[in-house]
Write a protein that holds these residues in place. Structure first.
Motif, mmCIF file in Angstrom:
data_model
loop_
_atom_site.group_PDB
_atom_site.id
_atom_site.type_symbol
_atom_site.label_atom_id
_atom_site.label_comp_id
_atom_site.label_asym_id
_atom_site.label_seq_id
_atom_site.Cartn_x
_atom_site.Cartn_y
_atom_site.Cartn_z
ATOM 1 N N LEU A 14 -53.007 28.124 54.444
ATOM 2 C CA LEU A 14 -54.292 28.669 54.388
ATOM 3 C C LEU A 14 -55.284 27.799 54.724
ATOM 4 C CD1 LEU A 14 -55.559 31.088 53.201
ATOM 5 C CD2 LEU A 14 -55.703 29.967 50.827
ATOM 6 N N ALA A 15 -54.929 26.463 55.132
ATOM 7 C CA ALA A 15 -56.003 25.473 55.658
ATOM 8 C C ALA A 15 -55.658 25.118 56.893
ATOM 9 C CB ALA A 15 -55.767 24.247 54.754
ATOM 10 N N THR A 16 -54.698 25.486 57.530
ATOM 11 C CA THR A 16 -54.317 25.145 58.709
ATOM 12 C C THR A 16 -53.948 26.165 59.835
ATOM 13 O OG1 THR A 16 -51.861 24.650 58.215
ATOM 14 C CG2 THR A 16 -53.657 22.814 57.934
ATOM 15 N N LYS A 17 -53.724 27.423 59.327
ATOM 16 C CA LYS A 17 -53.430 28.377 60.078
ATOM 17 C C LYS A 17 -54.057 29.649 60.229
ATOM 18 C CE LYS A 17 -48.426 27.296 60.058
ATOM 19 N NZ LYS A 17 -46.788 27.921 59.858
ATOM 20 N N ASP A 18 -53.996 30.597 60.984
ATOM 21 C CA ASP A 18 -54.809 31.808 61.083
ATOM 22 C C ASP A 18 -54.391 32.867 60.029
ATOM 23 O OD1 ASP A 18 -56.509 33.634 61.812
ATOM 24 O OD2 ASP A 18 -55.740 34.312 63.529
ATOM 25 N N VAL A 19 -54.451 32.364 58.899
ATOM 26 C CA VAL A 19 -53.866 33.384 57.661
ATOM 27 C C VAL A 19 -54.846 34.356 57.602
ATOM 28 C CG1 VAL A 19 -53.419 33.619 55.126
ATOM 29 C CG2 VAL A 19 -52.617 31.591 56.711
ATOM 30 N N ARG A 20 -54.329 35.598 57.563
ATOM 31 C CA ARG A 20 -55.109 36.861 57.432
ATOM 32 C C ARG A 20 -55.157 37.022 55.798
ATOM 33 N NH1 ARG A 20 -56.738 38.716 62.403
ATOM 34 N NH2 ARG A 20 -56.636 36.741 63.744
ATOM 35 N N MET A 21 -56.206 37.225 55.137
ATOM 36 C CA MET A 21 -55.989 37.438 53.910
ATOM 37 C C MET A 21 -57.301 38.250 53.162
ATOM 38 S SD MET A 21 -55.288 34.604 50.383
ATOM 39 C CE MET A 21 -56.926 33.852 50.372
ATOM 40 N N PRO A 22 -57.275 39.408 52.998
ATOM 41 C CA PRO A 22 -58.377 40.166 52.704
ATOM 42 C C PRO A 22 -58.844 39.978 51.390
ATOM 43 C CG PRO A 22 -56.456 41.518 52.699
ATOM 44 C CD PRO A 22 -55.942 40.197 53.352
ATOM 45 N N VAL A 38 -49.081 35.607 57.118
ATOM 46 C CA VAL A 38 -49.189 34.096 57.464
ATOM 47 C C VAL A 38 -48.279 33.958 58.544
ATOM 48 C CG1 VAL A 38 -48.052 31.749 56.520
ATOM 49 C CG2 VAL A 38 -48.894 33.511 54.667
ATOM 50 N N PRO A 39 -48.962 33.508 59.671
ATOM 51 C CA PRO A 39 -48.191 33.263 60.959
ATOM 52 C C PRO A 39 -46.790 32.331 60.636
ATOM 53 C CG PRO A 39 -50.828 33.046 61.368
ATOM 54 C CD PRO A 39 -50.369 33.108 59.800
ATOM 55 N N GLU A 91 -60.822 22.999 49.332
ATOM 56 C CA GLU A 91 -59.819 23.951 48.785
ATOM 57 C C GLU A 91 -58.634 23.220 48.891
ATOM 58 O OE1 GLU A 91 -60.046 27.263 51.175
ATOM 59 O OE2 GLU A 91 -61.836 27.948 50.320
ATOM 60 N N LEU A 92 -57.680 23.616 47.876
ATOM 61 C CA LEU A 92 -56.537 22.789 47.511
ATOM 62 C C LEU A 92 -55.721 22.562 48.916
ATOM 63 C CD1 LEU A 92 -54.548 21.665 45.475
ATOM 64 C CD2 LEU A 92 -53.660 23.714 45.098
ATOM 65 N N GLY A 93 -55.499 23.671 49.559
ATOM 66 C CA GLY A 93 -54.785 23.464 50.844
ATOM 67 C C GLY A 93 -55.526 22.208 51.999
ATOM 68 N N GLN A 94 -56.740 22.096 51.785
ATOM 69 C CA GLN A 94 -57.352 21.236 52.570
ATOM 70 C C GLN A 94 -56.913 19.746 52.022
ATOM 71 O OE1 GLN A 94 -61.220 22.629 52.068
ATOM 72 N NE2 GLN A 94 -61.483 23.162 54.401
ATOM 73 N N ILE A 95 -56.771 19.705 50.789
ATOM 74 C CA ILE A 95 -56.423 18.390 50.028
ATOM 75 C C ILE A 95 -54.810 18.060 50.406
ATOM 76 C CG2 ILE A 95 -55.902 17.214 47.952
ATOM 77 C CD1 ILE A 95 -58.580 18.289 47.044
ATOM 78 N N ILE A 96 -54.101 19.147 50.613
ATOM 79 C CA ILE A 96 -52.602 19.024 50.874
ATOM 80 C C ILE A 96 -52.471 18.713 52.392
ATOM 81 C CG2 ILE A 96 -50.419 20.337 51.250
ATOM 82 C CD1 ILE A 96 -51.389 22.148 48.806
ATOM 83 N N ALA A 97 -53.415 19.239 53.296
ATOM 84 C CA ALA A 97 -53.482 18.771 54.772
ATOM 85 C C ALA A 97 -54.222 17.451 54.859
ATOM 86 C CB ALA A 97 -54.220 20.087 55.570
ATOM 87 N N LYS A 98 -54.684 17.033 53.741
ATOM 88 C CA LYS A 98 -55.351 15.497 53.916
ATOM 89 C C LYS A 98 -56.752 15.860 54.984
ATOM 90 C CE LYS A 98 -51.120 13.082 52.983
ATOM 91 N NZ LYS A 98 -51.526 12.940 51.717
ATOM 92 N N SER A 99 -57.161 16.931 55.287
ATOM 93 C CA SER A 99 -58.313 16.950 55.784
ATOM 94 C C SER A 99 -59.451 16.923 54.785
ATOM 95 C CB SER A 99 -58.501 18.598 56.610
ATOM 96 O OG SER A 99 -58.301 19.565 55.558
ATOM 97 N N LYS A 100 -59.391 17.134 53.763
ATOM 98 C CA LYS A 100 -60.306 16.473 52.777
ATOM 99 C C LYS A 100 -59.895 15.794 51.618
ATOM 100 C CE LYS A 100 -63.671 19.694 53.828
ATOM 101 N NZ LYS A 100 -64.925 19.482 54.311
#
Length: 330
Positions: A33-41, A62-63, A278-287
């Motif tokens: 969700l933080a690193t890919k072009d996920v489509r989530m309406p 999810v790509p 967002e949680l995904g950004q923390i997992i990705a270490k971008s935050k």
């Protein structure tokens, strides 16, 4: 002719459980969700107030995954009075390449329970202190035991407390959890006392007014709020969101409308235009996540479609390997 696999809750329970694979699956979903072009309406929501009911429809593409799930999740909270579970539901898994229906997962909410608890485990893994020993769970339903189990998979938990307004329900949940997890679990109906010694707190109720107050929480505590997944639900004192050293959401687009953040914005304790990791950004270490032992951290989980696609894909894979369920030709 296209083949569709029909899987019942019984089929699914034989091949998937709340374990480290499920936690990793959901962690990867947040990462995507933080690193890919996920489509989530946005969540499609239907409220049926006459019967204290609600229905949520969630999905995400999810790509990289061969399929995408569309989940239908009813929650009718007076059902226990009728001898029925308050939550049920199903997931349909479609091919990402052709859009053809590949599997019908008649899970009665089981997969939602697993992915929701796994998300709590992921939140604790990235935000709770590594030396956390005591967990407090607010609520005494299915998710209470599952959230506690998820945390024991990623932290060396020594003891726990279960809070519920109904002390009988709290005691029953505590006894079950203690037997399953092999740690002492106590019960209480005193909300303030429940979190006095907590290193990790998880709220798992459909409360419409706060059950956890800001001045009860000691420095260093991590809180995961997962019950507030609708505008009218509110488990945490809005002041706590404003006072927390770190607030994290699963999806701020959702929590600003449905979650605890929504109530903090309305109460004026958080600015409407404030942005949070967002949680995904923390997992990705971008935050950045927790940076010191005395920080109070809050993770606001409203449930995302990306989790549903991830857990449905894992379930289908395991069922395919086990030849579980029944195949029909459409």
């Amino acid at each position: 002719m296209p083949k569709i696999r029909i899987l019942t809750e019984s089929d699914l329970r034989k091949v998937i459980d709340l374990d480290m694979d499920a936690i990793a699956c959901v962690e990867n979903a947040f990462l995507a969700l933080a690193t890919k072009d996920v489509r989530m309406p946005p969540i499609l929501r239907l409220d049926i107030d006459d019967y204290n009911g609600e229905v949520d429809v969630k999905t995400a593409y999810v790509p990289g995954l061969d399929g995408f799930a569309i989940k239908i999740s009813p929650g009718f909270f007076d059902n226990p009075k009728l001898g029925l579970p308050s939550v049920n539901g199903m997931m349909n898994l479609f091919s990402s390449k052709t859009g053809m229906l590949e599997a019908v997962l008649l899970d009665n909410g089981f997969l939602t329970d697993i992915r929701t608890a796994a998300a709590g485990g992921v939140a604790a893994a990235h935000l709770a202190r590594k030396d956390s020993k005591h967990v407090t769970i607010y609520g005494a339903g299915v998710q209470a035991c599952l959230q506690l189990k998820a945390i024991t998979l990623i932290r060396d938990i020594a003891s726990a407390t279960i809070w519920a307004r109904d002390i009988g329900k709290a005691e029953a949940c505590a006894k079950k959890a203690s037997l399953e997890l092999g740690i002492p679990v106590t019960a209480t109906s005193d909300g303030k006392d429940a979190c006095a010694n907590a290193d990790i707190i998880v709220t798992t109720t459909p409360a419409r007014e706060p059950i956890l107050m800001a001045d009860w929480v000691k420095p260093g505590t991590h809180i995961t709020a997962m019950g507030s997944d609708a505008e009218h639900k509110n488990e945490i004192d809005p002041a706590l969101i404003g006072q927390a050293d770190l607030y994290v959401s699963d999806s701020q687009a959702q929590t600003s409308i449905l979650g605890e953040l929504h109530h903090a914005i309305n109460a004026g304790t958080v600015a409407k235009d404030a942005t949070f990791p967002e949680l995904g950004q923390i997992i990705a270490k971008s935050k950045s996540g927790r940076t010191s032992a005395d920080q109070i951290t809050v993770c606001d989980l409203t449930g995302t479609g990306v989790q549903d696609t991830a857990i449905a894909t894992l379930a289908q894979s395991r069922c395919d390997k086990a030849a579980a369920g029944v195949e029909i030709i459409s």
